[in-house]
Scaffold this motif. Sequence first.
Motif, PDB file in Angstrom:
ATOM      1  N   ASN A 151      37.154 -17.925 -59.530  1.00  0.00           N
ATOM      2  CA  ASN A 151      36.834 -18.962 -58.405  1.00  0.00           C
ATOM      3  C   ASN A 151      36.224 -17.434 -56.735  1.00  0.00           C
ATOM      4  OD1 ASN A 151      37.573 -20.949 -58.915  1.00  0.00           O
ATOM      5  ND2 ASN A 151      39.419 -21.246 -58.513  1.00  0.00           N
ATOM      6  N   PHE A 152      36.272 -16.705 -57.306  1.00  0.00           N
ATOM      7  CA  PHE A 152      35.512 -15.870 -56.150  1.00  0.00           C
ATOM      8  C   PHE A 152      35.110 -14.738 -57.198  1.00  0.00           C
ATOM      9  CE2 PHE A 152      35.846 -12.567 -52.823  1.00  0.00           C
ATOM     10  CZ  PHE A 152      36.139 -12.650 -51.692  1.00  0.00           C
ATOM     11  N   ARG A 153      33.197 -14.887 -55.898  1.00  0.00           N
ATOM     12  CA  ARG A 153      32.365 -13.420 -56.572  1.00  0.00           C
ATOM     13  C   ARG A 153      32.859 -12.413 -55.196  1.00  0.00           C
ATOM     14  NH1 ARG A 153      27.299 -15.749 -55.523  1.00  0.00           N
ATOM     15  NH2 ARG A 153      28.224 -17.225 -56.988  1.00  0.00           N
ATOM     16  N   ILE A 154      33.201 -11.628 -56.634  1.00  0.00           N
ATOM     17  CA  ILE A 154      33.418 -10.221 -55.574  1.00  0.00           C
ATOM     18  C   ILE A 154      31.450  -9.288 -55.041  1.00  0.00           C
ATOM     19  CG2 ILE A 154      33.998  -7.698 -56.032  1.00  0.00           C
ATOM     20  CD1 ILE A 154      36.599  -8.626 -57.436  1.00  0.00           C
ATOM     21  N   SER A 155      31.007  -8.975 -53.662  1.00  0.00           N
ATOM     22  CA  SER A 155      30.822  -8.442 -53.702  1.00  0.00           C
ATOM     23  C   SER A 155      30.878  -6.837 -53.524  1.00  0.00           C
ATOM     24  CB  SER A 155      29.373  -9.099 -52.866  1.00  0.00           C
ATOM     25  OG  SER A 155      30.626  -9.415 -52.055  1.00  0.00           O
ATOM     26  N   ILE A 199      38.777  -7.472 -50.442  1.00  0.00           N
ATOM     27  CA  ILE A 199      38.075  -7.800 -51.621  1.00  0.00           C
ATOM     28  C   ILE A 199      36.620  -8.379 -50.333  1.00  0.00           C
ATOM     29  CG2 ILE A 199      36.899  -8.578 -53.537  1.00  0.00           C
ATOM     30  CD1 ILE A 199      40.267  -7.688 -54.022  1.00  0.00           C
ATOM     31  N   ILE A 200      35.327  -8.261 -50.529  1.00  0.00           N
ATOM     32  CA  ILE A 200      34.010  -9.214 -49.905  1.00  0.00           C
ATOM     33  C   ILE A 200      34.097 -10.000 -51.164  1.00  0.00           C
ATOM     34  CG2 ILE A 200      33.001  -9.594 -47.943  1.00  0.00           C
ATOM     35  CD1 ILE A 200      35.238  -7.135 -46.768  1.00  0.00           C
ATOM     36  N   GLY A 201      33.467 -10.767 -51.111  1.00  0.00           N
ATOM     37  CA  GLY A 201      32.651 -11.466 -52.381  1.00  0.00           C
ATOM     38  C   GLY A 201      32.261 -13.424 -51.329  1.00  0.00           C
ATOM     39  N   GLU A 202      32.393 -14.087 -52.411  1.00  0.00           N
ATOM     40  CA  GLU A 202      32.156 -15.635 -51.608  1.00  0.00           C
ATOM     41  C   GLU A 202      33.374 -16.608 -52.552  1.00  0.00           C
ATOM     42  OE1 GLU A 202      28.248 -17.555 -52.593  1.00  0.00           O
ATOM     43  OE2 GLU A 202      28.223 -15.618 -52.521  1.00  0.00           O
ATOM     44  N   ILE A 203      33.711 -17.501 -52.227  1.00  0.00           N
ATOM     45  CA  ILE A 203      34.873 -18.350 -52.983  1.00  0.00           C
ATOM     46  C   ILE A 203      33.912 -18.935 -53.082  1.00  0.00           C
ATOM     47  CG2 ILE A 203      36.612 -20.492 -52.558  1.00  0.00           C
ATOM     48  CD1 ILE A 203      37.117 -18.485 -50.247  1.00  0.00           C
ATOM     49  N   GLU A 204      34.044 -19.166 -55.020  1.00  0.00           N
ATOM     50  CA  GLU A 204      33.435 -19.581 -55.847  1.00  0.00           C
ATOM     51  C   GLU A 204      33.805 -21.439 -56.144  1.00  0.00           C
ATOM     52  OE1 GLU A 204      33.135 -17.720 -59.248  1.00  0.00           O
ATOM     53  OE2 GLU A 204      30.930 -17.051 -58.539  1.00  0.00           O
ATOM     54  N   LYS A 205      32.928 -23.209 -56.286  1.00  0.00           N
ATOM     55  CA  LYS A 205      33.404 -23.996 -56.901  1.00  0.00           C
ATOM     56  C   LYS A 205      33.582 -24.692 -57.291  1.00  0.00           C
ATOM     57  CE  LYS A 205      29.771 -25.304 -52.694  1.00  0.00           C
ATOM     58  NZ  LYS A 205      29.112 -25.180 -52.345  1.00  0.00           N
ATOM     59  N   THR A 206      34.587 -24.749 -57.940  1.00  0.00           N
ATOM     60  CA  THR A 206      35.382 -25.689 -59.307  1.00  0.00           C
ATOM     61  C   THR A 206      34.601 -26.522 -59.366  1.00  0.00           C
ATOM     62  OG1 THR A 206      37.036 -26.403 -58.066  1.00  0.00           O
ATOM     63  CG2 THR A 206      37.077 -23.528 -59.556  1.00  0.00           C
ATOM     64  N   ARG A 263      38.353  -5.692 -63.716  1.00  0.00           N
ATOM     65  CA  ARG A 263      39.069  -7.085 -63.466  1.00  0.00           C
ATOM     66  C   ARG A 263      38.380  -8.170 -62.342  1.00  0.00           C
ATOM     67  NH1 ARG A 263      45.144  -6.831 -62.474  1.00  0.00           N
ATOM     68  NH2 ARG A 263      44.763  -4.613 -63.616  1.00  0.00           N
ATOM     69  N   TYR A 270      45.002 -12.066 -51.551  1.00  0.00           N
ATOM     70  CA  TYR A 270      44.850 -11.841 -52.514  1.00  0.00           C
ATOM     71  C   TYR A 270      46.512 -11.262 -53.684  1.00  0.00           C
ATOM     72  CZ  TYR A 270      43.540  -9.637 -56.841  1.00  0.00           C
ATOM     73  OH  TYR A 270      43.512  -8.903 -58.132  1.00  0.00           O
ATOM     74  N   ILE A 308      38.723 -11.932 -60.284  1.00  0.00           N
ATOM     75  CA  ILE A 308      39.066 -13.043 -59.644  1.00  0.00           C
ATOM     76  C   ILE A 308      38.749 -14.552 -59.702  1.00  0.00           C
ATOM     77  CG2 ILE A 308      40.275 -13.350 -57.842  1.00  0.00           C
ATOM     78  CD1 ILE A 308      40.314 -10.272 -56.278  1.00  0.00           C
ATOM     79  N   PHE A 363      39.539  -2.399 -60.465  1.00  0.00           N
ATOM     80  CA  PHE A 363      38.990  -3.787 -59.922  1.00  0.00           C
ATOM     81  C   PHE A 363      38.092  -3.221 -61.355  1.00  0.00           C
ATOM     82  CE2 PHE A 363      40.879  -3.550 -55.912  1.00  0.00           C
ATOM     83  CZ  PHE A 363      40.724  -4.446 -55.996  1.00  0.00           C
TER      84      PHE A 363
END
Lengths: 146, 146
Positions: free
Chosen positions: B126-130, A136-143, B122, A106, B124, B119
């Motif tokens: 292309n990234f969904r923070i969980s 920072i935990i989560g999910e990469i979002e597809k573009t 904020r 990040y 990020i 945060f």
Amino acid sequence: MIQRQNPNELATKLKQYGFRLTHQRIAIYNELCQSKEHPTAEAIYDSLKVVYPELSLATVYKTLDSFSRKGLIRKIKGSDNSTHFDADLSIHTHLICNKTNSILDYENNELSVMLENFFKERSISNFRISDFQFSIIGEIEKTEST
Amino acid sequence: MIQRQNPNELATKLKQYGFRLTHQRIAIYNELCQSKEHPTAEAIYDSLKVVYPELSLATVYKTLDSFSRKGLIRKIKGSDNSTHFDADLSIHTHLICNKTNSILDYENNELSVMLENFFKERSISNFRISDFQFSIIGEIEKTEST
DNA sequence: GTGCTTGCAAAGCATTTGCAAGTTA
DNA sequence: TAACTTGCAAATGCTTTGCAAGCAC
């Protein structure tokens, strides 16, 4: 990834940390320095196996473990049960994707500086700090373009 | 540890998150809320086994996994290869001891507020923070009095 | 009654270990 | 040469899975 180092620099650094120079160690450390992806032991093994077919996965594990125990590299725990490795020892934050199990840097200088300053002069009573791990935990979002 | 909750509060919370109420779930969530120690699945199992001898370790794993996937609790990766759990969902930092494999809260309000503010607004791209995971790795130092 | 949950045992997978052979300094 | 390192295969340990029986709603 840390900046490109020539073979001499790699060898010097390994010696500095008290390691005997073996082909395996040089190759593994070099691979980790070149990688942008915070690879697992298995990923490093897969990359190197092509060039060094005699290399053993156990050696990769042992080597990475001794590197991290001496502070040459750092371990990062992934969101699955795997361990990733990072040759960049600066205080910085990772993005960990639950879906792909990948780890990215990040890149936010403001946050890094803030954390660095916070911990620069600070000690914790009854605790000897050896590393920081900010994720920072989560999910990469597809573009759509992908 | 999060503040003491009576049986009704526990049940309500589990329902809120869409869980059917079973004895096992209530016991496991209660145990985690009471614990100061960020226990592993096995530690929770060991505590509860005394009271519920028929409880299975697999159930503890399944339950904790479903709790964390729905966001009721949070996973913390220890320094060994074990996973610990935390019912406290606020942004806070952990002290992880390499020697004892124990995890403590680093109680520093200044840092928590700083991270929360950073945060709060904020996102990020292309990234969904969980979740966030902030850890200080090192060693608990023995004091002479111990 | 239906669908979700549990407990058991077996399987899975990342990582570690023991040891003989090979290598570094 | 002495001490350390490697590679192999087996072992370990945490976690997950499949499935029949049990339970919540």
